[in-house]
Every structure is written in structure tokens, then in C-alpha cells.
Design a protein around this motif. Structure first.
Motif, mmCIF file in Angstrom:
data_model
loop_
_atom_site.group_PDB
_atom_site.id
_atom_site.type_symbol
_atom_site.label_atom_id
_atom_site.label_comp_id
_atom_site.label_asym_id
_atom_site.label_seq_id
_atom_site.Cartn_x
_atom_site.Cartn_y
_atom_site.Cartn_z
ATOM 1 N N UNK A 86 44.145 45.310 37.616
ATOM 2 C CA UNK A 86 44.929 45.036 36.513
ATOM 3 C C UNK A 86 43.952 44.476 35.423
ATOM 4 N N UNK A 87 43.017 43.796 35.378
ATOM 5 C CA UNK A 87 42.119 43.555 34.417
ATOM 6 C C UNK A 87 41.652 44.676 33.572
ATOM 7 N N UNK A 88 41.426 45.706 34.219
ATOM 8 C CA UNK A 88 41.097 47.076 33.440
ATOM 9 C C UNK A 88 42.093 47.699 32.733
ATOM 10 N N UNK A 89 43.175 47.562 33.107
ATOM 11 C CA UNK A 89 44.312 48.518 32.805
ATOM 12 C C UNK A 89 44.052 48.647 31.049
ATOM 13 N N UNK A 90 44.081 47.351 30.398
ATOM 14 C CA UNK A 90 44.075 47.527 28.992
ATOM 15 C C UNK A 90 42.900 48.280 28.280
ATOM 16 N N UNK A 91 41.799 48.706 29.152
ATOM 17 C CA UNK A 91 40.629 49.531 28.781
ATOM 18 C C UNK A 91 41.072 50.977 28.824
ATOM 19 N N UNK A 92 41.872 51.289 29.734
ATOM 20 C CA UNK A 92 42.509 52.637 30.015
ATOM 21 C C UNK A 92 43.876 53.211 28.923
#
Length: 93
Positions: A86-92
Motif C-alpha cells: 500500500x505504501x507504493x500505491x502513490x508511486x504507481x
């Protein structure tokens, strides 16, 4: 493609066995797009859950190769946390 030996301990047996089988036998259209027969997927899952390494060269799996790809997809769907956290969602997005 072979994984370095030190990485193999980090790859769950179900994924290692299924991907090796698919690389060897899975040259068919839609190997991950088409679903396998539900009863074959459940049988295969039960064999892995029983801490066995199933014989993927059995006719049941060769004739329904999509059940092996479906088991891989099921494994990823049932992870408690997504592979891409979930922490990587914004990067995608």
C-alpha cells in the motif's frame, strides 16, 4: 531463467514449482489469462498445502495447464498484503 541459489529460499515452493512447469510446458495462448478447471486448481492447492511437492507432469495438469497458472494467480490474490504494498500505491498512480 534460473534464480540464484540464495534467492530460491525466499521464493515459496508453490511459485517456484508452478513457474518452472509453466516455463517448460506453458507455451499456450493465455496461460495466465484463461482459468483452469476449479476442481483441478483446488486439488493442486491441496497438494501444496499438504507440504507435498506435487508431480505437475501428471496428465491432469498437463491436460489442464491453465490450472497451474490459475494457482499462481490465486497465491498472489490471497497474500495478506499486496505484492506491491500500500505504501507504493502513490508511486504507481
Amino acid at each position: 531463467a534460473q534464480l540464484p541459489t540464495r534467492c530460491c529460499a525466499l521464493v515459496p515452493q508453490v511459485l517456484k514449482s508452478c513457474t518452472e512447469f509453466i516455463e517448460k510446458h506453458g507455451i499456450v495462448d493465455g496461460i495466465y489469462r484463461l482459468s483452469g478447471i476449479a476442481s483441478n486448481i483446488q486439488k493442486l492447492r491441496h497438494e501444496f498445502d499438504s507440504e507435498q511437492i506435487p508431480d505437475l507432469t501428471k496428465d491432469i495438469y498437463i491436460q489442464d495447464i491453465h490450472c497451474v497458472g490459475s494457482l499462481c494467480k490465486l497465491y498472489f490474490r490471497e497474500l495478506p498484503n499486496p505484492l506491491l504494498t500500500y505504501q507504493l500505491y502513490e508511486k504507481f498512480s
